[in-house]
Design a protein around this motif. Sequence first.
Motif, PDB file in Angstrom:
ATOM      1  N   MET A  87      13.726  26.638  29.978  1.00  0.00           N
ATOM      2  CA  MET A  87      12.333  25.726  30.126  1.00  0.00           C
ATOM      3  C   MET A  87      12.734  26.171  31.939  1.00  0.00           C
ATOM      4  SD  MET A  87      11.433  24.159  28.229  1.00  0.00           S
ATOM      5  CE  MET A  87      11.349  22.948  26.491  1.00  0.00           C
ATOM      6  N   SER A  88      13.692  26.860  33.016  1.00  0.00           N
ATOM      7  CA  SER A  88      12.775  26.681  34.175  1.00  0.00           C
ATOM      8  C   SER A  88      12.235  27.926  34.373  1.00  0.00           C
ATOM      9  CB  SER A  88      14.408  27.754  34.878  1.00  0.00           C
ATOM     10  OG  SER A  88      14.819  28.225  34.576  1.00  0.00           O
ATOM     11  N   PHE A 147      25.220  12.297  19.766  1.00  0.00           N
ATOM     12  CA  PHE A 147      24.183  13.442  20.276  1.00  0.00           C
ATOM     13  C   PHE A 147      23.064  13.063  20.792  1.00  0.00           C
ATOM     14  CE2 PHE A 147      21.404  16.939  19.605  1.00  0.00           C
ATOM     15  CZ  PHE A 147      22.121  18.030  18.966  1.00  0.00           C
ATOM     16  N   ASP A 148      22.179  11.353  20.476  1.00  0.00           N
ATOM     17  CA  ASP A 148      21.230  10.707  21.657  1.00  0.00           C
ATOM     18  C   ASP A 148      21.919  11.055  22.322  1.00  0.00           C
ATOM     19  OD1 ASP A 148      19.746  10.640  19.018  1.00  0.00           O
ATOM     20  OD2 ASP A 148      20.043   8.887  18.881  1.00  0.00           O
ATOM     21  N   LYS A 149      23.338  10.588  22.398  1.00  0.00           N
ATOM     22  CA  LYS A 149      24.163   9.831  24.321  1.00  0.00           C
ATOM     23  C   LYS A 149      23.662  10.781  24.888  1.00  0.00           C
ATOM     24  CE  LYS A 149      27.560   7.616  25.934  1.00  0.00           C
ATOM     25  NZ  LYS A 149      29.062   8.727  26.316  1.00  0.00           N
ATOM     26  N   LEU A 150      24.182  12.817  23.777  1.00  0.00           N
ATOM     27  CA  LEU A 150      24.664  14.464  24.790  1.00  0.00           C
ATOM     28  C   LEU A 150      22.296  14.419  25.349  1.00  0.00           C
ATOM     29  CD1 LEU A 150      27.070  15.866  25.268  1.00  0.00           C
ATOM     30  CD2 LEU A 150      26.907  17.339  23.139  1.00  0.00           C
ATOM     31  N   PHE A 151      21.852  14.726  24.619  1.00  0.00           N
ATOM     32  CA  PHE A 151      20.717  14.993  24.568  1.00  0.00           C
ATOM     33  C   PHE A 151      20.324  14.236  25.949  1.00  0.00           C
ATOM     34  CE2 PHE A 151      16.581  15.334  24.298  1.00  0.00           C
ATOM     35  CZ  PHE A 151      16.110  16.699  24.478  1.00  0.00           C
ATOM     36  N   GLN A 152      20.596  13.088  26.334  1.00  0.00           N
ATOM     37  CA  GLN A 152      20.122  12.507  27.368  1.00  0.00           C
ATOM     38  C   GLN A 152      20.454  12.796  28.470  1.00  0.00           C
ATOM     39  OE1 GLN A 152      18.052  10.159  28.194  1.00  0.00           O
ATOM     40  NE2 GLN A 152      16.878  10.470  26.378  1.00  0.00           N
ATOM     41  N   GLU A 153      21.073  12.902  28.207  1.00  0.00           N
ATOM     42  CA  GLU A 153      23.121  13.295  29.708  1.00  0.00           C
ATOM     43  C   GLU A 153      22.857  14.262  30.404  1.00  0.00           C
ATOM     44  OE1 GLU A 153      27.038  11.117  28.157  1.00  0.00           O
ATOM     45  OE2 GLU A 153      27.425  13.579  28.657  1.00  0.00           O
ATOM     46  N   LYS A 154      22.106  15.599  28.503  1.00  0.00           N
ATOM     47  CA  LYS A 154      21.964  16.903  28.764  1.00  0.00           C
ATOM     48  C   LYS A 154      20.399  17.395  29.982  1.00  0.00           C
ATOM     49  CE  LYS A 154      25.897  19.080  27.457  1.00  0.00           C
ATOM     50  NZ  LYS A 154      26.652  19.781  28.747  1.00  0.00           N
ATOM     51  N   MET A 155      19.475  16.440  29.407  1.00  0.00           N
ATOM     52  CA  MET A 155      18.434  16.955  29.026  1.00  0.00           C
ATOM     53  C   MET A 155      17.420  16.177  29.930  1.00  0.00           C
ATOM     54  SD  MET A 155      18.741  19.432  27.934  1.00  0.00           S
ATOM     55  CE  MET A 155      17.378  20.487  26.772  1.00  0.00           C
ATOM     56  N   ALA A 156      17.701  14.249  29.958  1.00  0.00           N
ATOM     57  CA  ALA A 156      16.744  13.439  31.135  1.00  0.00           C
ATOM     58  C   ALA A 156      15.653  14.007  31.666  1.00  0.00           C
ATOM     59  CB  ALA A 156      18.543  12.487  31.280  1.00  0.00           C
ATOM     60  N   ASP A 157      16.564  14.669  32.579  1.00  0.00           N
ATOM     61  CA  ASP A 157      15.923  15.200  33.887  1.00  0.00           C
ATOM     62  C   ASP A 157      14.373  16.707  33.498  1.00  0.00           C
ATOM     63  OD1 ASP A 157      17.902  17.210  33.054  1.00  0.00           O
ATOM     64  OD2 ASP A 157      17.601  18.248  35.901  1.00  0.00           O
ATOM     65  N   PRO A 194      10.784  17.195  32.116  1.00  0.00           N
ATOM     66  CA  PRO A 194       9.588  16.245  30.523  1.00  0.00           C
ATOM     67  C   PRO A 194      10.225  16.202  29.728  1.00  0.00           C
ATOM     68  CG  PRO A 194       9.380  17.901  32.326  1.00  0.00           C
ATOM     69  CD  PRO A 194       9.956  18.231  32.554  1.00  0.00           C
ATOM     70  N   GLN A 195       9.836  14.601  28.971  1.00  0.00           N
ATOM     71  CA  GLN A 195      10.207  14.737  27.808  1.00  0.00           C
ATOM     72  C   GLN A 195       9.281  14.875  26.810  1.00  0.00           C
ATOM     73  OE1 GLN A 195      13.352  13.276  26.584  1.00  0.00           O
ATOM     74  NE2 GLN A 195      13.934  14.326  28.856  1.00  0.00           N
ATOM     75  N   GLU A 196       7.804  15.825  27.409  1.00  0.00           N
ATOM     76  CA  GLU A 196       7.148  16.289  26.663  1.00  0.00           C
ATOM     77  C   GLU A 196       7.299  17.553  25.972  1.00  0.00           C
ATOM     78  OE1 GLU A 196       6.616  14.675  28.705  1.00  0.00           O
ATOM     79  OE2 GLU A 196       5.068  15.465  30.841  1.00  0.00           O
ATOM     80  N   LEU A 197       8.229  17.735  26.365  1.00  0.00           N
ATOM     81  CA  LEU A 197       8.305  19.459  26.372  1.00  0.00           C
ATOM     82  C   LEU A 197       9.185  19.551  24.561  1.00  0.00           C
ATOM     83  CD1 LEU A 197      10.434  20.667  29.749  1.00  0.00           C
ATOM     84  CD2 LEU A 197       8.335  21.541  28.190  1.00  0.00           C
ATOM     85  N   PHE A 198      10.020  17.952  24.404  1.00  0.00           N
ATOM     86  CA  PHE A 198      10.367  17.858  23.106  1.00  0.00           C
ATOM     87  C   PHE A 198      10.277  17.467  22.079  1.00  0.00           C
ATOM     88  CE2 PHE A 198      13.603  18.170  26.793  1.00  0.00           C
ATOM     89  CZ  PHE A 198      14.144  19.582  27.059  1.00  0.00           C
ATOM     90  N   PRO A 199       9.285  18.071  21.496  1.00  0.00           N
ATOM     91  CA  PRO A 199       7.966  17.158  20.402  1.00  0.00           C
ATOM     92  C   PRO A 199       8.269  16.364  19.524  1.00  0.00           C
ATOM     93  CG  PRO A 199       7.307  19.106  20.366  1.00  0.00           C
ATOM     94  CD  PRO A 199       8.978  18.860  21.391  1.00  0.00           C
TER      95      PRO A 199
END
Length: 285
Positions: free
Chosen positions: A171-172, A266-276, A278-283
């Motif tokens: 994603m970078s 899983f939700d918690k981990l996703f938040q921790e790892k991906m929160a920074d 843009p969430q629109e990348l994950f549709p």
Amino acid sequence: MTGKFVWFEGIPFPSLDYSPEILREVQESFLVKDEDVLLLTFPKSGTNWLIETVCLIYSKGDPKWVQSEPIWDRSPWVENKYGYELLKEKEGPRLISSHLPIQVFPKSFFNSKAKMIYLIRNPRDVFVSGYFFWRSAKFVEKPESLEEYFEWFIRGNMPFGSWFDHTRGWMSMRDKENFLILSYEEMKWDMRSAVEKICQFLGKKLEPEELDSVLRNSSFQAMKENNMSNYSLLKGLHLEENGHLLRKGVTGDWKNHFTVAQAEIFDKLFQEKMADLPQELFPWE
Ligand code: PPS
């Protein structure tokens, strides 16, 4: 998870046709050319669907090519010995597939103008798809149970490592003009628009009937029936007789397999790892 893997730079790879020597050579010496097109995914994200679609775009919807040459020859995997040898010999613009994380990808790509499509999929569905596929593969350690595989997945102890690291890494590249992010979900929900998006990115033009033929021949059913694309050629050899590449081909199957507790973890981990990011990348929902 200990046994049937080859390790390179701290990442587990399948044992079949992978070696640290080849992986090093690919990273250091494989020459990506400006006219190449690279199809990049974390395993079980819909790689073969994307390959089939791009091949059909190249042949303007004519199914002859996808029905006569195995999918791994049309767009070879750069990281295994078979694909690497094939690619070195290929003339002209090449289609190249890969599951490699960014940090071990051929260095020459980053100074090239080659176009890359990075296909993502809801990691929960990647997880479920992987669980069934790896259990039927003869070249990786098989998870004993869904619970065990869940542990592997959240720790990244599985073929090609952590989904989170893989996705974050690639994603970078998202602001580069030679990099397109596509999702399995948008292909499922509106394949016509997805194909148009791919065509625009690759500078390809299709007539309406050619586009219709791409859609027809890349459908789940058409691919399931195409022996050059459905991995049936590998049955008995590298896959168990009950192994299927094209299993269900749907979004949201994770809901049939996750426990409530697993979904929360899983939700918690996703938040921790991906929160920074843009969430629109994950549709996905
Ligand atoms: S691999 O082994 O990593 O290369 O597998 P990959 O091709 O990335 O992913 C396999 C999943 O993609 C689904 N698939 C499709 N879905 C919809 N339409 C089409 N045409 C299609 N082709 C492949 C395939 O069914 C696997 O997902 P699951 O959820 O297991 O069915």
